[in-house]
Write an enzyme that holds these catalytic residues in place. Structure first.
Site, PDB file in Angstrom:
ATOM      1  N   LYS A 197     -12.869  22.398   2.550  1.00  0.00           N
ATOM      2  CA  LYS A 197     -14.315  22.504   2.578  1.00  0.00           C
ATOM      3  C   LYS A 197     -14.970  21.121   2.547  1.00  0.00           C
ATOM      4  O   LYS A 197     -14.834  20.338   3.468  1.00  0.00           O
ATOM      5  CB  LYS A 197     -14.768  23.397   1.417  1.00  0.00           C
ATOM      6  CG  LYS A 197     -13.973  24.704   1.258  1.00  0.00           C
ATOM      7  CD  LYS A 197     -13.935  25.547   2.507  1.00  0.00           C
ATOM      8  CE  LYS A 197     -13.437  26.975   2.279  1.00  0.00           C
ATOM      9  NZ  LYS A 197     -12.048  27.153   1.876  1.00  0.00           N
ATOM     10  N   TYR A 208     -14.137  33.721  -5.196  1.00  0.00           N
ATOM     11  CA  TYR A 208     -13.706  33.842  -3.809  1.00  0.00           C
ATOM     12  C   TYR A 208     -12.745  35.018  -3.651  1.00  0.00           C
ATOM     13  O   TYR A 208     -11.836  35.210  -4.460  1.00  0.00           O
ATOM     14  CB  TYR A 208     -13.047  32.525  -3.382  1.00  0.00           C
ATOM     15  CG  TYR A 208     -12.300  32.579  -2.079  1.00  0.00           C
ATOM     16  CD1 TYR A 208     -12.917  33.047  -0.916  1.00  0.00           C
ATOM     17  CD2 TYR A 208     -10.981  32.155  -1.993  1.00  0.00           C
ATOM     18  CE1 TYR A 208     -12.229  33.099   0.284  1.00  0.00           C
ATOM     19  CE2 TYR A 208     -10.287  32.202  -0.798  1.00  0.00           C
ATOM     20  CZ  TYR A 208     -10.912  32.681   0.331  1.00  0.00           C
ATOM     21  OH  TYR A 208     -10.231  32.742   1.518  1.00  0.00           O
ATOM     22  N   ARG A 215       8.832  16.659   1.762  1.00  0.00           N
ATOM     23  CA  ARG A 215       8.335  17.750   0.913  1.00  0.00           C
ATOM     24  C   ARG A 215       8.077  17.228  -0.492  1.00  0.00           C
ATOM     25  O   ARG A 215       7.099  17.581  -1.139  1.00  0.00           O
ATOM     26  CB  ARG A 215       9.323  18.917   0.882  1.00  0.00           C
ATOM     27  CG  ARG A 215       8.951  19.967  -0.174  1.00  0.00           C
ATOM     28  CD  ARG A 215       9.797  21.220  -0.131  1.00  0.00           C
ATOM     29  NE  ARG A 215      11.192  20.985   0.131  1.00  0.00           N
ATOM     30  CZ  ARG A 215      12.078  20.549  -0.774  1.00  0.00           C
ATOM     31  NH1 ARG A 215      11.679  20.272  -2.013  1.00  0.00           N
ATOM     32  NH2 ARG A 215      13.337  20.374  -0.442  1.00  0.00           N
ATOM     33  N   ASP A 275     -12.286  25.764 -10.531  1.00  0.00           N
ATOM     34  CA  ASP A 275     -12.411  25.627  -9.079  1.00  0.00           C
ATOM     35  C   ASP A 275     -13.718  24.890  -8.803  1.00  0.00           C
ATOM     36  O   ASP A 275     -14.806  25.420  -9.001  1.00  0.00           O
ATOM     37  CB  ASP A 275     -12.422  27.019  -8.435  1.00  0.00           C
ATOM     38  CG  ASP A 275     -12.472  26.960  -6.907  1.00  0.00           C
ATOM     39  OD1 ASP A 275     -12.894  25.926  -6.360  1.00  0.00           O
ATOM     40  OD2 ASP A 275     -12.127  27.977  -6.270  1.00  0.00           O
TER      41      ASP A 275
END
Length: 385
Positions: free
Chosen positions: A200, A103, A51, A175
Site C-alpha cells: 500500500k 481487513y 531465502r 497493523d
C-alpha cells in the site's frame, strides 16, 4: 550525523542506508541471485542463500526498522505472510483478542486457517480499550490491533492497549498499514510488533506486493527471523527495490494524501445525498482526540454511505467514477474506490461484517495525490447522476 538525530523525512531517504560496498551505488542494487559463492563451507560474506537473506532485502529491512523507530525489520512476500509469521509465534490452545473491524483477508487468515490448528480468536470492538480486558484469560497470548481500521476508520488507543498488554504479559501487534509511520509509530506507543502491507502506502505505486514486520526486542526478532526463513514467504530483490524506492518519497506523498483526504471528507460530509462519512479528522469522530494525540494527521482513507443506505445507489456511484478507479487495494498515488462488502471484506460473513458497520451500501475511498478539484468533480458527477 547520527541516524538517531535524523527526523522522519530524512529517515525515509537515509535511514539504515549506506552506499553499496562494491561500487558505491547510491541506490541498493537489485541482487537478482539465489545463491552466493563460498570460499570454504560456511565461508561467505554474510549471504549464502536468498531465502535466508539477500542484500537488497536487507536494505529494505533496515529502512523499515528506521522509519518505525525499531531495531529489526523483516520483509515478506505479502502483508498476509507477515501476519502468518506473527500467528506462528503461538501454540495450539492459545487465544488472540483482535479488533472486529479489520481487513477481510486478516479475518480469513485467522478464522479459516489458524482456528483449525487450535488457536482461538475473539473479535471485539476496541474503541474503548477498557472493554478488552474481559476477553483476556490465562490462554491469551496476543492482542491484534488495526488502527485506523479498515474500512470503518475506527481509532484505537495504542498506548492504552499496550499498558493492558504489559499488565497481562501479552504481545501487542499493530497493523499500521492505513496510517504508515509518517502518521504514527506504534512501537513508540508501546507495541511489540508493527505490521504493514507494504503493498500500500510504503510502496505507493500499485506495482508490488510486499509485507513487513518491525520490532525492537532481539529475542522476538530472532523468533520471527527463524519463521521467516523456515516458512520461506520472503519478497524477492526486485520487490524489495520497489518498496525501498517508494519509501524514499513516503513523506511527500503522505502529505498530499492527507490534504486531499481532508478535502474529500469535508466535501462528502456537506453533500445532501451522503448520509454518513467515516474519517478520523472530524471532531465528532468517536475517538478524534485519540487520533489527534497518536497521529500526525488523519490520512487519505475515507468511507461513506449514501442517504437511505441503498446498495444499488452505492454500486451505481462506483461504476460512474472516472478519475477514481474501481479496484482492490489502496495507498497508491492514484485514487481508488472500493465496495468493501463485495470486494475487500467479502470473506467476512454478512452478519459479522454488518456488526462493525460494513453494510452493503458502504463505499471506501483511497484518496490519491491528483489535483483535488478533479477528484471532487468526479465524485460530484458520480453521486448526482
Amino acid at each position: 550525523m547520527s541516524e538517531k538525530k535524523l527526523k522522519f523525512n530524512s529517515k525515509t531517504i537515509h535511514g539504515g542506508q549506506e552506499p553499496d560496498k562494491a561500487y558505491g551505488a547510491v541506490m541498493p542494487p537489485i541482487y537478482q541471485t539465489s545463491t552466493y559463492a563460498q570460499t570454504t563451507p560456511g565461508g561467505h560474506q554474510g549471504y549464502e542463500y536468498s531465502r535466508s537473506a539477500n542484500p537488497t532485502r536487507t536494505a529494505l529491512e533496515n529502512s523499515l526498522a528506521s522509519i518505525e523507530n525499531g531495531k529489526y525489520g523483516l520483509a515478506f512476500a505479502s502483508g498476509l505472510s507477515a501476519m502468518d509469521a506473527v500467528i506462528k509465534l503461538l501454540n495450539p490452545g492459545d487465544e488472540v483478542v483482535s479488533t472486529n473491524d479489520l481487513y477481510g483477508g486478516s479475518y480469513r487468515l485467522f478464522k479459516q486457517v489458524f482456528e483449525k490448528y487450535g488457536i482461538t480468536f475473539h473479535f471485539i470492538g476496541m474503541q474503548d480499550a477498557n472493554t478488552i480486558e474481559q476477553y483476556i484469560n490465562d490462554r491469551t497470548k496476543l492482542i491484534w490491533v488495526e488502527t485506523p481500521t479498515n474500512p470503518m476508520m475506527n481509532v484505537i488507543d495504542i498506548k492504552a492497549v499496550s499498558l493492558l498488554a504489559k499488565k497481562h504479559g501479552l504481545l501487542l501487534a499493530v497493523d499500521n498499514t492505513f496510517a504508515t509511520p509518517y502518521l504514527q509509530q506504534p512501537l513508540d506507543l508501546g507495541a511489540d510488533i508493527v505490521m504493514h502491507s507494504a503493498t500500500k502506502y510504503l510502496g505507493g505505486h500499485s506495482d508490488v506486493v510486499v509485507g513487513a514486520l518491525v520490532v525492537k526486542e532481539k529475542e522476538l526478532a530472532d523468533r520471527l527471523y527463524f519463521l521467516q526463513n523456515a516458512s520461506g514467504a520472503v519478497c524477492g530483490p526486485m520487490d524489495s527495490f520497489l518498496v525501498l524506492r517508494g519509501i524514499k518519497t513516503l513523506h511527500v506523498r503522505m502529505q498530499r494524501h492527507c490534504e486531499n483526504g481532508r478535502a474529500i471528507a469535508e466535501f462528502l460530509k456537506d453533500h445532501p445525498k451522503i448520509e454518513k462519512v467515516y474519517w478520523p479528522g472530524f471532531v465528532d469522530h468517536p475517538n478524534h482526540e485519540i487520533a489527534k494525540n497518536q497521529m500526525k494527521d488523519f490520512g487519505g482513507m475515507v468511507s461513506f454511505v449514501t442517504k437511505g443506505s441503498n446498495y444499488a445507489d452505492a454500486i451505481k456511484i462506483v461504476e460512474r467514477l472516472q478519475v477514481f478507479t474501481l479496484a482492490e487495494s489502496l495507498g497508491g498515488v492514484e485514487s481508488l474506490a472500493g465496495h468493501p462488502a463485495s470486494m475487500t471484506h467479502a470473506s467476512i460473513p454478512k452478519e459479522e461484517r454488518e456488526k462493525s458497520g460494513v453494510v452493503d451500501a458502504l463505499i471506501r475511498l483511497s484518496v490519491g495525490i491528483e489535483d483535488v478539484d478533479d477528484l471532487i468533480a468526479d465524485l460530484q458527477q458520480a453521486i448526482v447522476q
